[in-house]
Scaffold this motif. Structure first.
Motif, PDB file in Angstrom:
ATOM      1  N   GLU A 110       0.335   4.121  -8.229  1.00 56.57           N
ATOM      2  CA  GLU A 110       0.219   4.475  -9.645  1.00 56.57           C
ATOM      3  C   GLU A 110       1.237   5.548 -10.011  1.00 56.57           C
ATOM      4  OE1 GLU A 110      -3.177   5.940 -12.895  1.00 56.57           O
ATOM      5  OE2 GLU A 110      -3.695   5.599 -10.776  1.00 56.57           O
ATOM      6  N   GLY A 111       1.964   5.301 -11.105  1.00 64.55           N
ATOM      7  CA  GLY A 111       2.960   6.246 -11.564  1.00 64.55           C
ATOM      8  C   GLY A 111       4.314   6.109 -10.886  1.00 64.55           C
ATOM      9  N   GLY A 112       4.428   5.218  -9.909  1.00 59.36           N
ATOM     10  CA  GLY A 112       5.691   5.023  -9.204  1.00 59.36           C
ATOM     11  C   GLY A 112       6.542   3.949  -9.866  1.00 59.36           C
ATOM     12  N   LEU A 113       7.752   3.806  -9.387  1.00 60.13           N
ATOM     13  CA  LEU A 113       8.680   2.818  -9.945  1.00 60.13           C
ATOM     14  C   LEU A 113       8.297   1.400  -9.555  1.00 60.13           C
ATOM     15  CD1 LEU A 113      11.346   1.951 -11.351  1.00 60.13           C
ATOM     16  CD2 LEU A 113      12.518   2.473  -9.191  1.00 60.13           C
ATOM     17  N   TRP A 114       7.855   1.214  -8.318  1.00 58.95           N
ATOM     18  CA  TRP A 114       7.650  -0.151  -7.817  1.00 58.95           C
ATOM     19  C   TRP A 114       6.299  -0.684  -8.286  1.00 58.95           C
ATOM     20  CZ3 TRP A 114      12.310  -0.846  -7.174  1.00 58.95           C
ATOM     21  CH2 TRP A 114      13.138   0.083  -6.551  1.00 58.95           C
ATOM     22  N   THR A 115       6.329  -1.806  -8.995  1.00 59.02           N
ATOM     23  CA  THR A 115       5.127  -2.360  -9.612  1.00 59.02           C
ATOM     24  C   THR A 115       4.578  -3.572  -8.879  1.00 59.02           C
ATOM     25  OG1 THR A 115       6.600  -3.586 -11.108  1.00 59.02           O
ATOM     26  CG2 THR A 115       5.686  -1.498 -11.913  1.00 59.02           C
ATOM     27  N   SER A 116       5.391  -4.225  -8.070  1.00 65.85           N
ATOM     28  CA  SER A 116       4.930  -5.356  -7.263  1.00 65.85           C
ATOM     29  C   SER A 116       5.889  -5.518  -6.093  1.00 65.85           C
ATOM     30  CB  SER A 116       4.874  -6.657  -8.084  1.00 65.85           C
ATOM     31  OG  SER A 116       6.176  -7.057  -8.493  1.00 65.85           O
ATOM     32  N   LEU A 149      13.791   2.060  -0.331  1.00 60.27           N
ATOM     33  CA  LEU A 149      13.164   1.943  -1.641  1.00 60.27           C
ATOM     34  C   LEU A 149      12.737   3.305  -2.189  1.00 60.27           C
ATOM     35  CD1 LEU A 149      11.077  -1.340  -1.273  1.00 60.27           C
ATOM     36  CD2 LEU A 149      13.110  -0.982  -2.682  1.00 60.27           C
ATOM     37  N   ARG A 150      12.298   4.192  -1.342  1.00 54.63           N
ATOM     38  CA  ARG A 150      11.926   5.533  -1.808  1.00 54.63           C
ATOM     39  C   ARG A 150      13.161   6.318  -2.243  1.00 54.63           C
ATOM     40  NH1 ARG A 150       7.452   6.137   2.976  1.00 54.63           N
ATOM     41  NH2 ARG A 150       5.638   5.446   1.755  1.00 54.63           N
ATOM     42  N   SER A 151      14.246   6.174  -1.508  1.00 52.79           N
ATOM     43  CA  SER A 151      15.490   6.832  -1.902  1.00 52.79           C
ATOM     44  C   SER A 151      16.010   6.265  -3.217  1.00 52.79           C
ATOM     45  CB  SER A 151      16.533   6.651  -0.792  1.00 52.79           C
ATOM     46  OG  SER A 151      17.744   7.294  -1.135  1.00 52.79           O
ATOM     47  N   LEU A 152      15.914   4.949  -3.373  1.00 47.20           N
ATOM     48  CA  LEU A 152      16.349   4.305  -4.612  1.00 47.20           C
ATOM     49  C   LEU A 152      15.498   4.773  -5.786  1.00 47.20           C
ATOM     50  CD1 LEU A 152      18.069   2.250  -6.112  1.00 47.20           C
ATOM     51  CD2 LEU A 152      16.566   0.432  -5.262  1.00 47.20           C
ATOM     52  N   GLU A 153      14.201   4.901  -5.597  1.00 49.04           N
ATOM     53  CA  GLU A 153      13.316   5.378  -6.663  1.00 49.04           C
ATOM     54  C   GLU A 153      13.692   6.793  -7.095  1.00 49.04           C
ATOM     55  OE1 GLU A 153       8.536   5.865  -7.637  1.00 49.04           O
ATOM     56  OE2 GLU A 153       9.196   5.355  -5.611  1.00 49.04           O
ATOM     57  N   GLU A 154      13.975   7.664  -6.142  1.00 51.60           N
ATOM     58  CA  GLU A 154      14.325   9.045  -6.454  1.00 51.60           C
ATOM     59  C   GLU A 154      15.652   9.133  -7.211  1.00 51.60           C
ATOM     60  OE1 GLU A 154      15.341  13.260  -4.131  1.00 51.60           O
ATOM     61  OE2 GLU A 154      14.760  11.473  -2.994  1.00 51.60           O
ATOM     62  N   LEU A 155      16.675   8.469  -6.708  1.00 48.65           N
ATOM     63  CA  LEU A 155      17.991   8.533  -7.351  1.00 48.65           C
ATOM     64  C   LEU A 155      17.967   7.887  -8.730  1.00 48.65           C
ATOM     65  CD1 LEU A 155      20.238   7.679  -4.271  1.00 48.65           C
ATOM     66  CD2 LEU A 155      20.254   9.822  -5.548  1.00 48.65           C
ATOM     67  N   TYR A 156      17.273   6.755  -8.842  1.00 49.34           N
ATOM     68  CA  TYR A 156      17.195   6.055 -10.128  1.00 49.34           C
ATOM     69  C   TYR A 156      16.465   6.909 -11.155  1.00 49.34           C
ATOM     70  CZ  TYR A 156      15.874   2.459 -13.547  1.00 49.34           C
ATOM     71  OH  TYR A 156      15.682   1.741 -14.703  1.00 49.34           O
ATOM     72  N   GLY A 157      15.394   7.585 -10.733  1.00 42.15           N
ATOM     73  CA  GLY A 157      14.657   8.444 -11.649  1.00 42.15           C
ATOM     74  C   GLY A 157      15.521   9.576 -12.178  1.00 42.15           C
ATOM     75  N   ASN A 158      16.307  10.203 -11.303  1.00 41.26           N
ATOM     76  CA  ASN A 158      17.195  11.289 -11.736  1.00 41.26           C
ATOM     77  C   ASN A 158      18.279  10.779 -12.680  1.00 41.26           C
ATOM     78  OD1 ASN A 158      15.764  13.030 -10.093  1.00 41.26           O
ATOM     79  ND2 ASN A 158      17.192  12.886  -8.386  1.00 41.26           N
ATOM     80  N   ARG A 214       0.827  -1.209   0.000  1.00 41.13           N
ATOM     81  CA  ARG A 214       0.000   0.000   0.000  1.00 41.13           C
ATOM     82  C   ARG A 214       0.862   1.261   0.000  1.00 41.13           C
ATOM     83  NH1 ARG A 214      -3.218  -3.008   3.683  1.00 41.13           N
ATOM     84  NH2 ARG A 214      -2.206  -1.981   5.455  1.00 41.13           N
ATOM     85  N   ALA A 215       1.986   1.203   0.688  1.00 41.34           N
ATOM     86  CA  ALA A 215       2.846   2.376   0.804  1.00 41.34           C
ATOM     87  C   ALA A 215       3.728   2.590  -0.413  1.00 41.34           C
ATOM     88  CB  ALA A 215       3.715   2.254   2.050  1.00 41.34           C
ATOM     89  N   LEU A 216       4.119   1.510  -1.083  1.00 39.63           N
ATOM     90  CA  LEU A 216       5.165   1.604  -2.109  1.00 39.63           C
ATOM     91  C   LEU A 216       4.682   1.366  -3.537  1.00 39.63           C
ATOM     92  CD1 LEU A 216       7.905  -0.314  -0.102  1.00 39.63           C
ATOM     93  CD2 LEU A 216       8.011   2.108  -0.730  1.00 39.63           C
ATOM     94  N   VAL A 217       3.707   0.491  -3.722  1.00 35.16           N
ATOM     95  CA  VAL A 217       3.236   0.182  -5.073  1.00 35.16           C
ATOM     96  C   VAL A 217       2.076   1.121  -5.392  1.00 35.16           C
ATOM     97  CG1 VAL A 217       2.366  -1.614  -6.623  1.00 35.16           C
ATOM     98  CG2 VAL A 217       3.969  -2.214  -4.778  1.00 35.16           C
TER      99      VAL A 217
END
Length: 297
Positions: free
Chosen positions: A34-40, A213-222, A29-32
């Motif tokens: 819509e529009g985010g990196l984590w899909t499952s 995981l949130r930090s990884l999503e941010e850095l990976y996106g940049n 619920r917190a990580l997956v």
């Protein structure tokens, strides 16, 4: 994959009430979103290696799949070293990244270093612990005035999937292992550490996993938006700022049995460690084991 046990079903198997199982539904619920990196996000009670399992399924999964294990029985680190810990004493997880055609494959090697930065930043934010990196991706924390390894990262290339948007070049499975509540008696080697021993303000694994995981999503996106360019994305600078190896006297144990001793001066555009040797020359090291030395030997 084994089905996820409910908290009630697994309560009788807790080794300690301080080590409850992860709540997979709450994490999703917190990580997956819509529009985010984590899909499952899947949590399994135990497996040999989350990297091995996720790599085997990578071609049929979209980017952003996350696999977490409460226990790894055959976890692997760099240089084929084993990584073991008691059940629910740490975070053992792998993520699937597929940079696609927008990032040249020669820049994919930066994903290992990116994951190290994300882990260090996430732990700093969520647990108030001063985590630094030993090149390329060992996570160090301070325990009784000593640098102790409390985490590591292993990245592996995998075959491509069916989605044209992800390109045909495959992807990378990035595995992260982190000692959270290990006690001195449980450490695999005396030089190891844990967040508990580092007196982290938080050792609840769920907020720690979400923060990383949130930090990884941010850095990976940049990084991906910059076409994988480590300088343009800021990754090269932020990695150098958090790398405890730079400026230190080191010994690099290289493939083939060769060793190189000198001062670690920089991380170059390819993620290699640049060492100024005792003779005054400079050599870029792309693989090997680096030992921090107290003085020039």
């Amino acid at each position: 994959m084994s089905s996820e046990p409910s908290a009630g079903a697994s309560a009788g198997r807790w080794s300690s009430l301080d080590r409850p199982p992860l709540n997979a539904a709450a994490l999703r619920r917190a990580l997956v979103v819509e529009g985010g990196l984590w899909t499952s996000l899947e949590v399994v009670p135990a497996t040999g290696s989350t990297n091995t399992d996720l790599a085997a399924r990578a071609a049929s999964l979209p980017e952003g799949a996350v696999l977490v294990a409460e226990e790894q029985t055959a976890g692997r680190g760099r240089l084929d070293r084993t990584w073991t810990a008691p059940a629910r004493s740490g975070l053992f997880f792998s993520v699937l990244l597929k940079p696609g055609g927008g990032v040249p494959q020669e820049r994919w090697g930066w994903l290992t270093l990116l994951a190290g930065v994300a882990t260090a930043q996430g732990l700093s934010r969520a647990a108030g612990v001063d985590a630094v990196l030993k090149w390329p991706n060992d996570l160090l924390v301070g325990v009784d005035g000593e640098e102790r390894k409390t985490g590591g990262i292993l990245a592996e290339r995998v075959a491509g999937g069916p989605s044209p948007a992800e390109g045909s070049g495959g992807g990378v499975v990035v595995g992260i292992g982190l000692n959270v509540t290990l006690t001195e008696d449980e450490l695999p080697v005396p030089a190891a550490g844990s967040l508990l021993l580092a007196k982290a303000s938080v050792t609840d694994r769920e907020p720690l996993l979400k923060a990383v995981l949130r930090s990884l999503e941010e850095l990976y996106g940049n990084w991906r938006e910059a076409g994988g360019d480590p300088a343009e994305s800021g990754l090269q600078e932020v990695y150098a700022a958090g790398c405890a190896t730079l400026g230190r006297h080191v010994r690099a144990e290289l493939p083939g049995g060769r060793t190189l001793t000198g001062t670690a001066e920089a991380v170059d555009a390819d993620g290699r460690l640049v060492i100024r040797t005792l003779e005054g020359g400079r050599e870029a090291v792309g693989a090997g084991d680096v030992v921090h030395l107290r003085s020039v030997r």
